[in-house]
Design a protein around this motif. Structure first.
Motif, mmCIF file in Angstrom:
data_model
loop_
_atom_site.group_PDB
_atom_site.id
_atom_site.type_symbol
_atom_site.label_atom_id
_atom_site.label_comp_id
_atom_site.label_asym_id
_atom_site.label_seq_id
_atom_site.Cartn_x
_atom_site.Cartn_y
_atom_site.Cartn_z
ATOM 1 N N PHE A 122 -64.112 -54.013 27.682
ATOM 2 C CA PHE A 122 -62.788 -54.096 27.074
ATOM 3 C C PHE A 122 -61.691 -54.168 28.131
ATOM 4 O O PHE A 122 -60.625 -54.752 27.897
ATOM 5 C CB PHE A 122 -62.529 -52.901 26.150
ATOM 6 N N LEU A 123 -61.946 -53.599 29.313
ATOM 7 C CA LEU A 123 -60.942 -53.666 30.375
ATOM 8 C C LEU A 123 -60.691 -55.111 30.802
ATOM 9 O O LEU A 123 -59.554 -55.496 31.077
ATOM 10 C CB LEU A 123 -61.374 -52.825 31.573
ATOM 11 N N LYS A 124 -61.747 -55.914 30.844
ATOM 12 C CA LYS A 124 -61.580 -57.331 31.161
ATOM 13 C C LYS A 124 -60.807 -58.033 30.047
ATOM 14 O O LYS A 124 -59.927 -58.850 30.310
ATOM 15 C CB LYS A 124 -62.922 -58.014 31.380
ATOM 16 N N TYR A 125 -61.161 -57.699 28.789
ATOM 17 C CA TYR A 125 -60.423 -58.282 27.662
ATOM 18 C C TYR A 125 -58.951 -57.903 27.744
ATOM 19 O O TYR A 125 -58.062 -58.742 27.543
ATOM 20 C CB TYR A 125 -61.014 -57.797 26.336
ATOM 21 N N LEU A 126 -58.674 -56.630 28.046
ATOM 22 C CA LEU A 126 -57.286 -56.176 28.155
ATOM 23 C C LEU A 126 -56.564 -56.897 29.286
ATOM 24 O O LEU A 126 -55.404 -57.300 29.135
ATOM 25 C CB LEU A 126 -57.254 -54.661 28.384
ATOM 26 N N GLN A 127 -57.259 -57.075 30.413
ATOM 27 C CA GLN A 127 -56.657 -57.816 31.528
ATOM 28 C C GLN A 127 -56.340 -59.245 31.114
ATOM 29 O O GLN A 127 -55.240 -59.755 31.393
ATOM 30 C CB GLN A 127 -57.616 -57.810 32.720
ATOM 31 N N ASP A 128 -57.270 -59.916 30.446
ATOM 32 C CA ASP A 128 -57.025 -61.285 29.975
ATOM 33 C C ASP A 128 -55.869 -61.322 28.974
ATOM 34 O O ASP A 128 -55.055 -62.250 28.975
ATOM 35 C CB ASP A 128 -58.288 -61.853 29.320
ATOM 36 N N PHE A 129 -55.822 -60.319 28.118
ATOM 37 C CA PHE A 129 -54.751 -60.206 27.125
ATOM 38 C C PHE A 129 -53.386 -60.093 27.803
ATOM 39 O O PHE A 129 -52.419 -60.763 27.423
ATOM 40 C CB PHE A 129 -55.029 -58.975 26.250
ATOM 41 N N ILE A 130 -53.304 -59.257 28.827
ATOM 42 C CA ILE A 130 -52.045 -59.060 29.535
ATOM 43 C C ILE A 130 -51.671 -60.307 30.344
ATOM 44 O O ILE A 130 -50.496 -60.688 30.421
ATOM 45 C CB ILE A 130 -52.130 -57.807 30.427
ATOM 46 N N ASP A 131 -52.681 -60.963 30.926
ATOM 47 C CA ASP A 131 -52.417 -62.244 31.608
ATOM 48 C C ASP A 131 -51.792 -63.245 30.644
ATOM 49 O O ASP A 131 -50.848 -63.966 30.995
ATOM 50 C CB ASP A 131 -53.722 -62.831 32.161
ATOM 51 N N LYS A 132 -52.334 -63.290 29.435
ATOM 52 C CA LYS A 132 -51.826 -64.224 28.429
ATOM 53 C C LYS A 132 -50.405 -63.876 28.036
ATOM 54 O O LYS A 132 -49.564 -64.769 27.833
ATOM 55 C CB LYS A 132 -52.753 -64.191 27.201
ATOM 56 N N ARG A 133 -50.130 -62.589 27.913
ATOM 57 C CA ARG A 133 -48.761 -62.166 27.604
ATOM 58 C C ARG A 133 -47.791 -62.628 28.689
ATOM 59 O O ARG A 133 -46.691 -63.098 28.400
ATOM 60 C CB ARG A 133 -48.702 -60.649 27.465
ATOM 61 N N LYS A 134 -48.197 -62.485 29.947
ATOM 62 C CA LYS A 134 -47.324 -62.884 31.059
ATOM 63 C C LYS A 134 -47.095 -64.391 31.054
ATOM 64 O O LYS A 134 -46.004 -64.875 31.398
ATOM 65 C CB LYS A 134 -47.939 -62.465 32.387
ATOM 66 N N GLU A 135 -48.111 -65.150 30.650
ATOM 67 C CA GLU A 135 -47.998 -66.603 30.620
ATOM 68 C C GLU A 135 -47.143 -67.085 29.454
ATOM 69 O O GLU A 135 -46.293 -67.966 29.613
ATOM 70 C CB GLU A 135 -49.393 -67.212 30.510
ATOM 71 N N GLU A 136 -47.324 -66.472 28.286
ATOM 72 C CA GLU A 136 -46.659 -66.963 27.080
ATOM 73 C C GLU A 136 -45.361 -66.232 26.764
ATOM 74 O O GLU A 136 -44.470 -66.804 26.122
ATOM 75 C CB GLU A 136 -47.618 -66.858 25.889
ATOM 76 N N MET A 137 -45.255 -64.961 27.152
ATOM 77 C CA MET A 137 -44.057 -64.140 26.926
ATOM 78 C C MET A 137 -43.559 -64.222 25.476
ATOM 79 O O MET A 137 -42.407 -64.592 25.209
ATOM 80 C CB MET A 137 -42.951 -64.565 27.901
ATOM 81 N N PRO A 138 -44.409 -63.868 24.490
ATOM 82 C CA PRO A 138 -43.982 -63.945 23.091
ATOM 83 C C PRO A 138 -42.922 -62.891 22.765
ATOM 84 O O PRO A 138 -42.954 -61.775 23.288
ATOM 85 C CB PRO A 138 -45.276 -63.678 22.319
ATOM 86 N N GLU A 139 -41.992 -63.246 21.915
ATOM 87 C CA GLU A 139 -40.961 -62.309 21.492
ATOM 88 C C GLU A 139 -41.576 -61.194 20.662
ATOM 89 O O GLU A 139 -42.549 -61.389 19.943
ATOM 90 C CB GLU A 139 -39.893 -63.042 20.668
ATOM 91 N N GLY A 140 -40.998 -60.016 20.756
ATOM 92 C CA GLY A 140 -41.471 -58.876 19.987
ATOM 93 C C GLY A 140 -42.638 -58.149 20.610
ATOM 94 O O GLY A 140 -43.143 -57.186 20.035
ATOM 95 N N SER A 141 -43.069 -58.570 21.790
ATOM 96 C CA SER A 141 -44.205 -57.952 22.462
ATOM 97 C C SER A 141 -43.729 -56.877 23.440
ATOM 98 O O SER A 141 -42.833 -57.121 24.255
ATOM 99 C CB SER A 141 -45.016 -59.018 23.214
ATOM 100 N N TYR A 142 -44.344 -55.700 23.374
ATOM 101 C CA TYR A 142 -44.019 -54.638 24.319
ATOM 102 C C TYR A 142 -44.344 -55.056 25.744
ATOM 103 O O TYR A 142 -43.578 -54.798 26.682
ATOM 104 C CB TYR A 142 -44.787 -53.368 23.948
ATOM 105 N N THR A 143 -45.474 -55.713 25.913
ATOM 106 C CA THR A 143 -45.875 -56.162 27.249
ATOM 107 C C THR A 143 -44.876 -57.173 27.801
ATOM 108 O O THR A 143 -44.517 -57.124 28.979
ATOM 109 C CB THR A 143 -47.287 -56.778 27.205
ATOM 110 N N THR A 144 -44.419 -58.080 26.945
ATOM 111 C CA THR A 144 -43.392 -59.038 27.359
ATOM 112 C C THR A 144 -42.147 -58.318 27.852
ATOM 113 O O THR A 144 -41.560 -58.679 28.883
ATOM 114 C CB THR A 144 -43.029 -59.969 26.189
ATOM 115 N N SER A 145 -41.750 -57.291 27.115
ATOM 116 C CA SER A 145 -40.531 -56.555 27.501
ATOM 117 C C SER A 145 -40.676 -55.911 28.866
ATOM 118 O O SER A 145 -39.706 -55.850 29.643
ATOM 119 C CB SER A 145 -40.195 -55.499 26.445
#
Length: 223
Positions: A134-157
Protein backbone atom coordinates in the motif's frame (compact mmCIF):
# COMPACT_ATOMS: atom_id res chain seq x y z
CA UNK A 1 -5.44 15.19 8.05
CA UNK A 2 -7.95 14.92 5.20
CA UNK A 3 -6.38 12.07 3.25
CA UNK A 4 -9.70 10.20 3.38
CA UNK A 5 -11.32 12.97 1.34
CA UNK A 6 -8.52 12.56 -1.22
CA UNK A 7 -9.25 8.85 -1.60
CA UNK A 8 -12.99 9.59 -1.82
CA UNK A 9 -12.33 12.12 -4.57
CA UNK A 10 -10.18 9.58 -6.41
CA UNK A 11 -12.93 6.95 -6.12
CA UNK A 12 -15.52 9.34 -7.53
CA UNK A 13 -13.21 10.20 -10.42
CA UNK A 14 -12.71 6.50 -11.19
CA UNK A 15 -16.46 5.90 -11.06
CA UNK A 16 -17.28 8.68 -13.50
CA UNK A 17 -14.25 8.17 -15.76
CA UNK A 18 -15.06 6.42 -19.00
CA UNK A 19 -13.02 3.43 -20.06
CA UNK A 20 -10.29 4.40 -22.49
CA UNK A 21 -10.16 1.86 -25.28
CA UNK A 22 -6.95 -0.14 -25.66
CA UNK A 23 -5.79 -1.01 -29.15
CA UNK A 24 -2.60 -2.92 -29.88
CA UNK A 25 -0.76 -2.09 -33.07
CA UNK A 26 1.06 -5.44 -33.19
CA UNK A 27 -0.25 -8.26 -35.39
CA UNK A 28 -0.59 -11.42 -33.30
CA UNK A 29 0.26 -14.88 -34.59
CA UNK A 30 -2.92 -16.95 -34.30
CA UNK A 31 -1.62 -19.76 -36.52
CA UNK A 32 -0.04 -21.96 -33.84
CA UNK A 33 -3.28 -22.85 -32.01
CA UNK A 34 -5.83 -22.88 -34.81
CA UNK A 35 -6.80 -19.25 -34.55
CA UNK A 36 -6.29 -18.85 -30.80
CA UNK A 37 -3.67 -17.30 -28.52
CA UNK A 38 -3.24 -17.96 -24.78
CA UNK A 39 -4.03 -15.03 -22.50
CA UNK A 40 -2.36 -14.93 -19.08
CA UNK A 41 -4.45 -12.86 -16.65
CA UNK A 42 -2.54 -11.03 -13.92
CA UNK A 43 -3.81 -8.85 -11.07
CA UNK A 44 -2.53 -5.33 -11.68
CA UNK A 45 -2.18 -4.60 -7.96
CA UNK A 46 -0.83 -7.83 -6.45
CA UNK A 47 0.89 -9.18 -9.61
CA UNK A 48 -0.67 -12.56 -8.84
CA UNK A 49 -1.44 -14.70 -11.91
CA UNK A 50 -5.19 -15.28 -11.76
CA UNK A 51 -6.04 -17.57 -14.67
CA UNK A 52 -5.26 -18.64 -18.21
CA UNK A 53 -7.73 -18.36 -21.08
CA UNK A 54 -7.74 -18.32 -24.86
CA UNK A 55 -8.69 -15.61 -27.31
CA UNK A 56 -9.35 -15.39 -31.00
CA UNK A 57 -9.27 -12.11 -32.93
CA UNK A 58 -12.92 -11.39 -32.17
CA UNK A 59 -12.47 -11.99 -28.44
CA UNK A 60 -9.47 -9.68 -28.32
CA UNK A 61 -11.34 -6.99 -30.25
CA UNK A 62 -14.26 -7.19 -27.82
CA UNK A 63 -11.86 -7.04 -24.86
CA UNK A 64 -10.21 -3.93 -26.28
CA UNK A 65 -13.57 -2.33 -27.04
CA UNK A 66 -15.34 -3.05 -23.75
CA UNK A 67 -12.50 -3.03 -21.25
CA UNK A 68 -13.68 -6.35 -19.83
CA UNK A 69 -11.75 -9.55 -20.58
CA UNK A 70 -13.54 -11.72 -23.13
CA UNK A 71 -12.33 -15.19 -24.05
CA UNK A 72 -13.17 -17.74 -26.71
CA UNK A 73 -14.62 -20.83 -25.05
CA UNK A 74 -13.25 -23.98 -26.64
CA UNK A 75 -16.04 -26.08 -25.12
CA UNK A 76 -18.97 -23.76 -25.85
CA UNK A 77 -17.52 -22.68 -29.20
CA UNK A 78 -18.40 -19.05 -28.58
CA UNK A 79 -17.19 -15.84 -26.99
CA UNK A 80 -17.73 -15.40 -23.28
CA UNK A 81 -17.00 -12.38 -21.16
CA UNK A 82 -15.56 -13.39 -17.80
CA UNK A 83 -18.18 -12.44 -15.23
CA UNK A 84 -21.13 -12.33 -17.60
CA UNK A 85 -22.97 -14.75 -15.30
CA UNK A 86 -21.30 -14.26 -11.92
CA UNK A 87 -20.64 -10.52 -12.13
CA UNK A 88 -16.96 -11.16 -11.36
CA UNK A 89 -15.61 -9.19 -14.29
CA UNK A 90 -11.94 -8.67 -15.14
CA UNK A 91 -11.47 -4.96 -15.83
CA UNK A 92 -8.58 -4.40 -18.22
CA UNK A 93 -5.62 -2.22 -17.27
CA UNK A 94 -3.17 -3.19 -20.00
CA UNK A 95 -2.64 -5.75 -22.78
CA UNK A 96 0.85 -6.83 -23.84
CA UNK A 97 2.06 -9.45 -26.35
CA UNK A 98 5.05 -11.65 -25.62
CA UNK A 99 8.28 -11.67 -27.65
CA UNK A 100 6.86 -14.09 -30.25
CA UNK A 101 3.53 -12.26 -30.57
CA UNK A 102 1.63 -15.49 -29.86
CA UNK A 103 0.71 -15.03 -26.16
CA UNK A 104 -0.90 -12.16 -24.28
CA UNK A 105 -0.34 -10.80 -20.78
CA UNK A 106 -3.43 -8.94 -19.63
CA UNK A 107 -3.26 -6.98 -16.38
CA UNK A 108 -6.62 -6.50 -14.73
CA UNK A 109 -8.49 -5.24 -11.71
CA UNK A 110 -10.67 -8.24 -10.80
CA UNK A 111 -14.17 -7.84 -9.39
CA UNK A 112 -14.52 -10.68 -6.90
CA UNK A 113 -12.99 -14.18 -7.07
CA UNK A 114 -11.77 -15.34 -10.48
CA UNK A 115 -12.15 -19.12 -10.42
CA UNK A 116 -15.54 -20.78 -10.97
CA UNK A 117 -14.90 -22.67 -7.73
CA UNK A 118 -15.05 -19.41 -5.81
CA UNK A 119 -11.31 -19.22 -5.20
CA UNK A 120 -9.33 -16.05 -5.83
CA UNK A 121 -7.27 -17.72 -8.56
CA UNK A 122 -7.52 -20.85 -10.70
CA UNK A 123 -4.59 -22.27 -8.71
CA UNK A 124 -6.47 -22.03 -5.39
CA UNK A 125 -4.19 -19.23 -4.19
CA UNK A 126 -5.20 -16.32 -2.01
CA UNK A 127 -5.01 -13.06 -3.94
CA UNK A 128 -4.48 -10.39 -1.35
CA UNK A 129 -2.39 -7.24 -1.35
CA UNK A 130 0.50 -7.19 1.09
CA UNK A 131 -0.03 -4.30 3.50
CA UNK A 132 3.42 -2.92 2.71
CA UNK A 133 2.45 -2.73 -0.97
CA UNK A 134 0.00 0.00 0.00
CA UNK A 135 2.95 2.34 0.55
CA UNK A 136 3.80 2.08 -3.14
CA UNK A 137 0.15 2.69 -4.03
CA UNK A 138 0.13 5.73 -1.72
CA UNK A 139 3.34 7.01 -3.31
CA UNK A 140 1.84 6.61 -6.80
CA UNK A 141 -1.34 8.30 -5.59
CA UNK A 142 0.59 11.30 -4.26
CA UNK A 143 2.67 11.48 -7.46
CA UNK A 144 -0.58 11.65 -9.41
CA UNK A 145 -1.89 14.40 -7.16
CA UNK A 146 1.27 16.44 -7.78
CA UNK A 147 0.92 15.93 -11.53
CA UNK A 148 -2.79 16.68 -11.81
CA UNK A 149 -3.36 19.04 -8.83
CA UNK A 150 -7.15 18.46 -8.64
CA UNK A 151 -9.22 21.06 -6.82
CA UNK A 152 -10.59 20.09 -3.43
CA UNK A 153 -7.68 17.76 -2.68
CA UNK A 154 -5.86 18.04 0.65
CA UNK A 155 -2.67 16.80 -0.98
CA UNK A 156 -3.00 19.44 -3.70
CA UNK A 157 -3.32 22.12 -1.04
CA UNK A 158 -0.07 20.97 0.56
CA UNK A 159 1.81 21.15 -2.74
CA UNK A 160 0.37 24.61 -3.38
CA UNK A 161 1.55 25.86 0.04
CA UNK A 162 5.09 24.67 -0.65
CA UNK A 163 8.01 23.14 1.19
CA UNK A 164 7.76 25.30 4.30
CA UNK A 165 4.21 24.19 5.10
CA UNK A 166 4.86 20.56 4.18
CA UNK A 167 7.98 20.46 6.36
CA UNK A 168 6.03 22.07 9.19
CA UNK A 169 3.38 19.35 8.94
CA UNK A 170 6.06 16.64 9.07
CA UNK A 171 7.41 18.22 12.25
CA UNK A 172 3.95 18.53 13.82
CA UNK A 173 3.08 14.93 13.07
CA UNK A 174 6.45 13.75 14.40
CA UNK A 175 5.79 15.52 17.72
CA UNK A 176 2.27 14.07 17.93
CA UNK A 177 3.66 10.60 17.23
CA UNK A 178 6.17 11.00 20.05
CA UNK A 179 3.45 12.22 22.40
CA UNK A 180 1.37 9.14 21.62
CA UNK A 181 4.34 6.88 22.26
CA UNK A 182 5.31 8.57 25.54
CA UNK A 183 1.71 8.44 26.77
CA UNK A 184 1.47 4.71 25.98
CA UNK A 185 -1.55 5.54 23.83
CA UNK A 186 -1.01 2.89 21.17
CA UNK A 187 -4.09 3.81 19.14
CA UNK A 188 -3.05 7.45 18.88
CA UNK A 189 0.59 6.45 18.33
CA UNK A 190 -0.36 4.39 15.25
CA UNK A 191 -2.78 7.06 13.99
CA UNK A 192 -0.25 9.88 14.27
CA UNK A 193 2.54 7.67 12.92
CA UNK A 194 0.44 7.11 9.81
CA UNK A 195 -0.03 10.88 9.47
CA UNK A 196 3.71 11.33 9.83
CA UNK A 197 4.46 8.79 7.11
CA UNK A 198 1.91 10.32 4.73
CA UNK A 199 3.30 13.85 5.13
CA UNK A 200 6.87 12.55 4.78
CA UNK A 201 5.92 10.96 1.44
CA UNK A 202 4.39 14.28 0.36
CA UNK A 203 7.67 16.01 1.28
CA UNK A 204 9.70 13.40 -0.59
CA UNK A 205 7.49 13.87 -3.64
CA UNK A 206 7.79 17.65 -3.49
CA UNK A 207 11.57 17.25 -3.46
CA UNK A 208 11.49 14.87 -6.44
CA UNK A 209 12.03 11.65 -4.50
CA UNK A 210 9.94 8.57 -3.65
CA UNK A 211 9.58 6.31 -0.63
CA UNK A 212 11.73 3.77 -2.50
CA UNK A 213 14.67 6.19 -2.23
CA UNK A 214 14.53 5.81 1.55
CA UNK A 215 14.31 2.04 1.17
CA UNK A 216 17.39 2.04 -1.07
CA UNK A 217 19.31 4.12 1.46
CA UNK A 218 18.37 1.74 4.27
CA UNK A 219 19.34 -1.21 2.08
CA UNK A 220 22.71 0.43 1.37
CA UNK A 221 23.39 0.78 5.10
CA UNK A 222 22.30 -2.75 5.93
CA UNK A 223 25.14 -5.15 6.58
Amino acid sequence: MNLFSDFLLESLQRFTKKYKKIKMDIQLDYSKLNGLVPAVIQDNTTNKVLMLGFMNEEALAKTEESGKVTFYSRTRKRLWTKGEESGNFLNVVSISPDCDNDTLLIKVNPVGPVCHTGNDTCWNEINRQNDLDFLKYLQDFIDKRKEEMPEGSYTTSLFQKGIRRISQKVGEEAVETIVGAMANDDENFIYEGADLLYHLIVLLTYKGFRIEDLARELKRRHK
